[in-house]
Design an enzyme around this catalytic site. Structure first.
Site, PDB file in Angstrom:
ATOM      1  N   ASP A   1      -3.611  10.864   6.565  1.00  0.00           N
ATOM      2  CA  ASP A   1      -3.137  10.513   7.893  1.00  0.00           C
ATOM      3  C   ASP A   1      -2.032   9.453   7.753  1.00  0.00           C
ATOM      4  O   ASP A   1      -1.968   8.741   6.751  1.00  0.00           O
ATOM      5  CB  ASP A   1      -4.309   9.972   8.715  1.00  0.00           C
ATOM      6  CG  ASP A   1      -3.874   9.481  10.066  1.00  0.00           C
ATOM      7  OD1 ASP A   1      -3.189  10.236  10.780  1.00  0.00           O
ATOM      8  OD2 ASP A   1      -4.210   8.323  10.404  1.00  0.00           O
TER       9      ASP A   1
ATOM     10  N   ASP B   1      -0.420   7.174  10.733  1.00  0.00           N
ATOM     11  CA  ASP B   1      -0.523   5.952  11.536  1.00  0.00           C
ATOM     12  C   ASP B   1      -1.940   5.370  11.467  1.00  0.00           C
ATOM     13  O   ASP B   1      -2.922   6.069  11.720  1.00  0.00           O
ATOM     14  CB  ASP B   1      -0.149   6.254  12.995  1.00  0.00           C
ATOM     15  CG  ASP B   1       1.239   6.870  13.129  1.00  0.00           C
ATOM     16  OD1 ASP B   1       2.010   6.845  12.144  1.00  0.00           O
ATOM     17  OD2 ASP B   1       1.556   7.391  14.210  1.00  0.00           O
TER      18      ASP B   1
HETATM   19 MG   LIG Z   1      -4.277   7.621  12.408  1.00  0.00          MG
END
Ligand SMILES: [Mg+2]
Ligand SMILES: [Zn+2]
Length: 187
Positions: A8, A10
């Site tokens: 992932d 952010d």
């Molecule tokens: Mg995230």
């Protein structure tokens, strides 16, 4: 066929700042380059998979997403680290920008971005990992048949307190560098 880490973006690799609409707002976590370099050394294919519904919502364009990824690549390169590929989902059914305002197969935990990486990069999903700060990242790992690690950065500490029924992580760790140690010792 290689094992991969589906990462992932952010709240996992870079600081969670809400809708990231300018490359200047990218801040790598201080251990990010070390973690990615460790994956590179371990010969794990390292792939970003990120939901960017801000495109469908009209907050920024896909050009901005590409600029942000170039900025991340530059910052990581300065630390001797390399992400092998970046994939994003620009869609959201509640968006208002055509043609992105749709329900799609690529928004995590949908598998379309992972499927694309598997084809593009010769990845074996069963030997692979997903790491993220949301339960969707763990759910993604369940769906592709690999292992899922939740990090407590970003939304992770909040997410940890409210696990969805029937879903648990293979590991919950403080941050990406701890996730890297966990993954590399099991890859
Ligand atoms: Mg995230
Ligand atoms: Zn999508």
């Amino acid at each position: 066929m290689s094992a991969a880490v589906f990462l992932d973006r952010d709240g996992t690799l870079i600081e969670e700042v809400g809708y990231l609409d300018r490359p200047e707002r990218v801040t790598l976590y201080p251990y990010a380059a070390d973690a990615i370099r460790a994956f590179n050394r371990a010969r794990l294919v390292t792939v970003i998979v990120t939901n960017q519904s801000g495109v469908a919502r009209g907050f920024f364009t896909e050009t901005v997403v590409a600029d942000v990824h170039r900025r991340i690549a530059d910052l990581l390169a300065a630390g001797g680290a390399r992400i092998d590929a970046y994939y994003h989902c620009p869609h959201h059914p509640a968006g208002d920008v055509a043609p992105y305002a749709i329900s799609c197969e690529c928004r995590k935990p949908g598998l379309a971005l992972v499927d694309r990486a598997v084809r593009d990069l010769g990845v074996d999903p069963m030997r692979s990992f997903a790491i993220g700060d949301r339960w969707v990242d763990v759910a993604l790992a369940r769906r592709f048949g690999g292992r899922g690690v939740l990090v407590r950065t970003g939304y992770g500490a909040i997410e940890e307190r409210r696990p969805p029924e029937g879903l648990s992580a293979d590991a919950v760790v403080n941050n990406l560098i701890e996730a890297a140690s966990w993954v590399i010792s099991r890859a």
